[in-house]
Scaffold this motif. Structure first.
Motif, PDB file in Angstrom:
ATOM      1  N   THR B 235     -17.345-115.896   0.651  1.00 55.62           N
ATOM      2  CA  THR B 235     -17.562-116.081   2.088  1.00 55.62           C
ATOM      3  C   THR B 235     -19.026-116.024   2.490  1.00 55.62           C
ATOM      4  OG1 THR B 235     -15.338-115.373   2.613  1.00 55.62           O
ATOM      5  CG2 THR B 235     -16.944-115.222   4.376  1.00 55.62           C
ATOM      6  N   LEU B 236     -19.808-115.150   1.858  1.00 59.65           N
ATOM      7  CA  LEU B 236     -21.231-115.085   2.225  1.00 59.65           C
ATOM      8  C   LEU B 236     -21.882-116.458   2.030  1.00 59.65           C
ATOM      9  CD1 LEU B 236     -23.483-113.006   3.082  1.00 59.65           C
ATOM     10  CD2 LEU B 236     -24.170-113.088   0.697  1.00 59.65           C
ATOM     11  N   TYR B 237     -21.559-117.078   0.921  1.00 57.99           N
ATOM     12  CA  TYR B 237     -22.133-118.393   0.614  1.00 57.99           C
ATOM     13  C   TYR B 237     -21.614-119.450   1.589  1.00 57.99           C
ATOM     14  CZ  TYR B 237     -24.131-121.938  -2.514  1.00 57.99           C
ATOM     15  OH  TYR B 237     -24.894-122.944  -3.061  1.00 57.99           O
ATOM     16  N   VAL B 274     -17.441-114.631 -11.979  1.00 56.41           N
ATOM     17  CA  VAL B 274     -17.443-115.115 -10.587  1.00 56.41           C
ATOM     18  C   VAL B 274     -18.737-114.794  -9.842  1.00 56.41           C
ATOM     19  CG1 VAL B 274     -16.198-115.048  -8.399  1.00 56.41           C
ATOM     20  CG2 VAL B 274     -14.947-114.746 -10.544  1.00 56.41           C
ATOM     21  N   PRO B 275     -19.520-115.823  -9.459  1.00 52.41           N
ATOM     22  CA  PRO B 275     -20.682-115.549  -8.617  1.00 52.41           C
ATOM     23  C   PRO B 275     -20.232-115.028  -7.257  1.00 52.41           C
ATOM     24  CG  PRO B 275     -20.307-117.926  -8.809  1.00 52.41           C
ATOM     25  CD  PRO B 275     -19.342-117.263  -9.746  1.00 52.41           C
ATOM     26  N   GLY B 276     -20.957-114.069  -6.743  1.00 51.06           N
ATOM     27  CA  GLY B 276     -20.569-113.451  -5.468  1.00 51.06           C
ATOM     28  C   GLY B 276     -19.965-112.080  -5.674  1.00 51.06           C
ATOM     29  N   LEU B 277     -19.419-111.834  -6.867  1.00 51.73           N
ATOM     30  CA  LEU B 277     -18.918-110.499  -7.188  1.00 51.73           C
ATOM     31  C   LEU B 277     -19.988-109.735  -7.950  1.00 51.73           C
ATOM     32  CD1 LEU B 277     -15.292-111.146  -8.566  1.00 51.73           C
ATOM     33  CD2 LEU B 277     -15.937-110.379  -6.268  1.00 51.73           C
ATOM     34  N   LYS B 278     -19.968-108.408  -7.812  1.00 53.09           N
ATOM     35  CA  LYS B 278     -20.692-107.558  -8.749  1.00 53.09           C
ATOM     36  C   LYS B 278     -19.627-106.844  -9.569  1.00 53.09           C
ATOM     37  CE  LYS B 278     -24.893-107.175  -6.108  1.00 53.09           C
ATOM     38  NZ  LYS B 278     -25.946-106.291  -5.574  1.00 53.09           N
ATOM     39  N   ASN B 300     -22.116-106.150  -0.965  1.00 52.08           N
ATOM     40  CA  ASN B 300     -21.330-107.239  -1.581  1.00 52.08           C
ATOM     41  C   ASN B 300     -20.008-106.701  -2.122  1.00 52.08           C
ATOM     42  OD1 ASN B 300     -23.483-109.435  -1.635  1.00 52.08           O
ATOM     43  ND2 ASN B 300     -24.534-107.695  -2.579  1.00 52.08           N
TER      44      ASN B 300
END
Lengths: 329, 460
Positions: B235-237, B274-278, B300
């Motif tokens: 969602t941030l992206y 997955v990009p966006g997750l840490k 995040n």
């Protein structure tokens, strides 16, 4: 050819009626323009138009106050315009330009505005339902009296997570209004072909959630139902379900062969039930506006939409560095 | 002949427990099904029923005794007509009863394969905190609980939600006591509805809160993975930076013991994709605490992968009011010169055991604990490999698309000329986890396999 039934007399104010007329017309003209830009190749991918359903969001926005939240599916342009988002920013997002609400990174289905409390724009059918309940959960946790309008379609109504959410929303008495926009077709599958339930709002009964079916083509009926649902939520009585009986005139997305319904069916809805024509008749009959006044409004809106379209073409493409931004906060 | 009542195993991973209370005394008659004792495991206090009828001849373990091993005789029941007086005090064949006082509970010795490396190599490994910092010994479970409690005290918008986190005190007791301190507003028992409550929590994060979502195990996060990836991570992206999602999804990950295929899976590689997750996967209690505090403060979505087998293990934790560990910084757990072993989570136990065994064969292994998989500390791995010229990775997950695969590719790209041997990946076997004890052992990655891989890359 069918004829429109005479509108009921109404004691709604002139100003309110004119505002509904303007807002519904803005959505329709905006969507027509989006359809054109899609045809010109300026908008890509999926583009789900809201034409026909305008009364639902306009009526419910009239029942909302500042601070209330809204969240919906991928058929989201109408919701954004109705809550006051700038048509230029929405159209520029459709064209994938830097002036768009997500700077071109979201597209038609993924736009947000914290300022206007619009939480998307979600492309996974029914995902917005628990998300909307979560927004309401936050408001209740924070101790304010905001409500969240959580919109979803008759297709989404068959997803399991809707009922997981109903269960928690009533259990925790969350201030959320579940708005089922029953436009009668989940893509190409009619409600009758996807469920034996005669009503969709009635499924709330299993969880103790009250609800009702509303003529979603009548903005005044929508506003009245919205007022009732909002009062229920703000009073701390938990969630409420509104099943809006509505109709989309256009295809599911832009490449819809429309084999699942007849031209006659669509034309009959346009002729007999059109939400904008309904308000137009009310305005004329009550003497609130002349033909000339309404034409002036039409011109004004067309101009706003043209400006938005121009902006969406002129706005520069996203900077290439944008590929790598906004992945992490 | 009197019947021995043995210390029962009350959970898949229980190896010992506390005999909290006897509800019968010597000479009492007991019926089948009667509750005779309360036994405390690391997960819960359970009632223990008699199976046989008879008279309690002897109570062999006093109440309050901690560290009673599973299968230790704890009482003798004499059958009808048997004299309770003739029952021998120490039943034949039974070893000495492990009696550990309550105070010493924290020092319970873990099974050999789980011991932290005690041998000090040439250089001191990185403890993760400055020398001289006061430390206390605590379990991973206590460290996780402390992290949550401290962050909940510090920020009223942090709340915990999940199945059995409140009244039950946590399926694995991680949240024990939090309901008492923070109340039902902030420690929320959910219905069994992972898809729904994960989505609801993501919505609450959009709405300004900082949810901690406990999955009873990460296996159940499969029901919720759409919200974790499509709603939380992207969602941030998709919003051009407007709408962030500060949320922690945490719970036990990977194999426990004997719980079969659907409850034994390592999701490290899944979420690290997955990009966006840490993605965080701690081994020690200090890292569990410091990384969880960092996760809760992070703006995040964070996947925090714990391990049931590690919950009861004790480690030193800095005794500081606000101990945090930054993301993206690996820890050199053991310094060495011949080979680099890279691991994370429970794989570290195997890596350290292997390094210890290898040192006896004259192979000096450097062991790196990645701690976070996203962001991943490539630099520490690369500079170690440039020094040792050899690398073995260790993880519990499946071999296809493993974290080790990605590390191999990265090392090949950035340090190809430094390699004296191909990088080898030690992973779980490419099979669903079997239930049978012998097959399960075979499916898991082992210390022996790590040792063999290291010897192979050292051409030994």
């Amino acid at each position: 050819m069918a004829t429109r039934k005479a509108p009921e007399t109404s004691n709604i104010s002139k100003d309110d009626l004119l505002a509904y007329y303007r807002e519904m017309l803005l959505i329709r003209r905006f969507e027509e323009k989006a359809g054109q830009l899609y045809g010109m190749g300026l908008i890509g991918g999926f583009c789900h138009l809201y034409i026909g359903q305008e009364a639902v969001v306009v009526g419910l926005e009239a029942a909302a106050k500042t601070g209330d939240k809204r969240i919906t599916s991928y058929r989201d342009h109408g919701h954004m315009l109705a809550c006051g988002m700038d048509p230029k920013g929405v159209m520029a997002e459709l064209t994938g330009r830097s002036g768009g609400y997500s700077r071109g990174k979201g597209g038609s289905m993924h736009m947000f505005s914290k300022e206007k409390h619009f939480y998307g724009g979600h492309g996974i059918v029914a995902a917005q339902v628990p998300l909307g309940a979560g927004l309401a959960f936050a408001d209740k946790y924070l101790g304010n009296d905001n409500v969240t309008f959580t919109y979803f379609g008759d297709g989404a109504a068959n997803q399991g997570q809707v009922y997981e959410t109903y269960n928690m929303a009533e259990l925790w008495m969350l201030p959320v209004i579940f708005v089922i926009e029953n436009n009668q077709y989940a893509m190409g599958t009619s409600v009758k072909r996807s469920t034996k339930s005669t009503t969709l709002f009635g499924r709330g009964t299993a969880y103790g959630i009250p609800g009702e079916q509303v003529d979603g083509m009548d903005v005044l009926a929508v506003k009245a139902a919205g007022d009732k649902a909002v009062a229920h939520c703000r009073a701390g009585k938990g969630p409420y379900i509104l099943e809006m009986m509505t109709y989309r005139y256009r295809g599911h997305s832009m490449s819809d062969p429309a084999k699942y319904r007849t031209r006659e069916e669509v034309q009959k809805m346009r002729d007999e039930k059109d939400a904008i024509e309904h308000v137009r008749d009310l305005l004329l009959q009550a003497g609130h506006a002349s033909d000339e006044d309404l034409k002036a409004i039409d011109r004004d809106i067309k101009e706003r939409v043209n400006e938005a379209a121009e902006f969406s073409k002129e706005s520069p493409e996203a900077d290439l560095s944008e590929l790598w931004t906004d992945i992490y906060a | 002949m009197a019947t021995e009542i043995l210390m029962p195993a009350l959970s898949p991973t229980m190896e010992e427990g506390t005999l909290a209370k006897w509800l019968v005394k010597e000479g009492d008659k007991v019926k089948s099904g009667q509750i005779i004792a309360e036994i405390e495991t690391d997960k819960a206090t359970m009632e223990f029923e008699a199976v046989d009828e008879g008279t309690v001849a002897r109570l062999l373990v006093a109440e309050g005794t901690a560290g009673v091993k599973v299968n230790t005789p704890i009482a003798l029941i004499a059958g009808d007509g048997e004299s309770t007086a003739t029952v021998p005090v120490a039943p034949p064949g039974a070893g000495p009863v492990a009696v550990v006082s309550d105070q010493a509970q924290a020092m319970i010795v873990p099974p050999a394969s789980m011991k932290p490396a005690m041998a000090i190599p040439d250089e001191a490994p990185d403890m993760g905190w400055p020398a001289g910092t006061p430390v206390k010994t605590m379990t991973v479970r206590e460290a996780l609980r402390e992290a949550m409690a401290e962050e909940m005290r510090a920020d009223a918008n942090v709340f915990l939600m999940g199945e059995e986190v409140g009244e039950y005190q946590g399926a694995y007791k991680i949240s024990q006591g939090l309901l008492d301190e923070f109340g039902t507003k902030r420690v929320i028992d959910t219905p069994i509805t992972e898809h729904g409550f994960a989505g609801l929590a993501v919505g609450a994060a959009f709405g300004g809160l900082r949810p901690i979502v406990e999955f009873m195990t990460f296996n159940f996060s499969m029901q919720a993975i759409d919200h974790i990836i499509n709603s939380a991570a992207k969602t941030l992206y998709m919003s051009g930076g407007q709408m962030g999602c500060p949320i922690v999804f945490r719970g036990p990950n990977g194999a426990a013991a004997r719980v079969g295929a659907q409850h034994s899976q390592d999701y490290a590689a899944w979420y690290a994709h997955v990009p966006g997750l840490k993605v965080v996967m701690p081994y020690t209690a200090a890292d569990a605490k410091g990384l969880l505090k960092t996760a809760i403060r992070d703006p995040n979505p964070v996947i925090f992968l714990e391990n049931e087998i590690l919950y009861g293990r004790s480690f030193e934790v800095p005794d500081l009011p606000d101990y945090t560990v930054p993301f993206g910084k690996a820890r050199i757990a053991r310094v060495g010169s011949d080979v680099t072993i890279v691991s994370f989570g429970i794989g570290m136990a195997l890596a350290l055991d292997a390094a210890e065994a290898l040192s006896k064969d004259g192979i000096s292994a450097e062991v790196i604990d990645l701690r976070t998989l996203r962001p991943l500390d490539y630099d520490t791995v690369i500079s170690s490999v440039m020094k040792t010229n050899r690398c073995v990775t260790v993880e519990e997950g499946w071999p296809v698309g493993a974290i080790g695969n990605h590390l191999s590719a990265t090392i090949m790209t950035r340090a190809f000329d430094y390699l004296d041997a191909p990088v080898l990946n030690c992973t779980g076997k490419d099979v669903p986890m079997p239930y049978a004890a012998n097959l399960e052992k075979l499916a898991l990655v082992t210390v022996a396999e790590v040792i063999a891989a290291v010897k192979s890359v050292c051409y030994r």
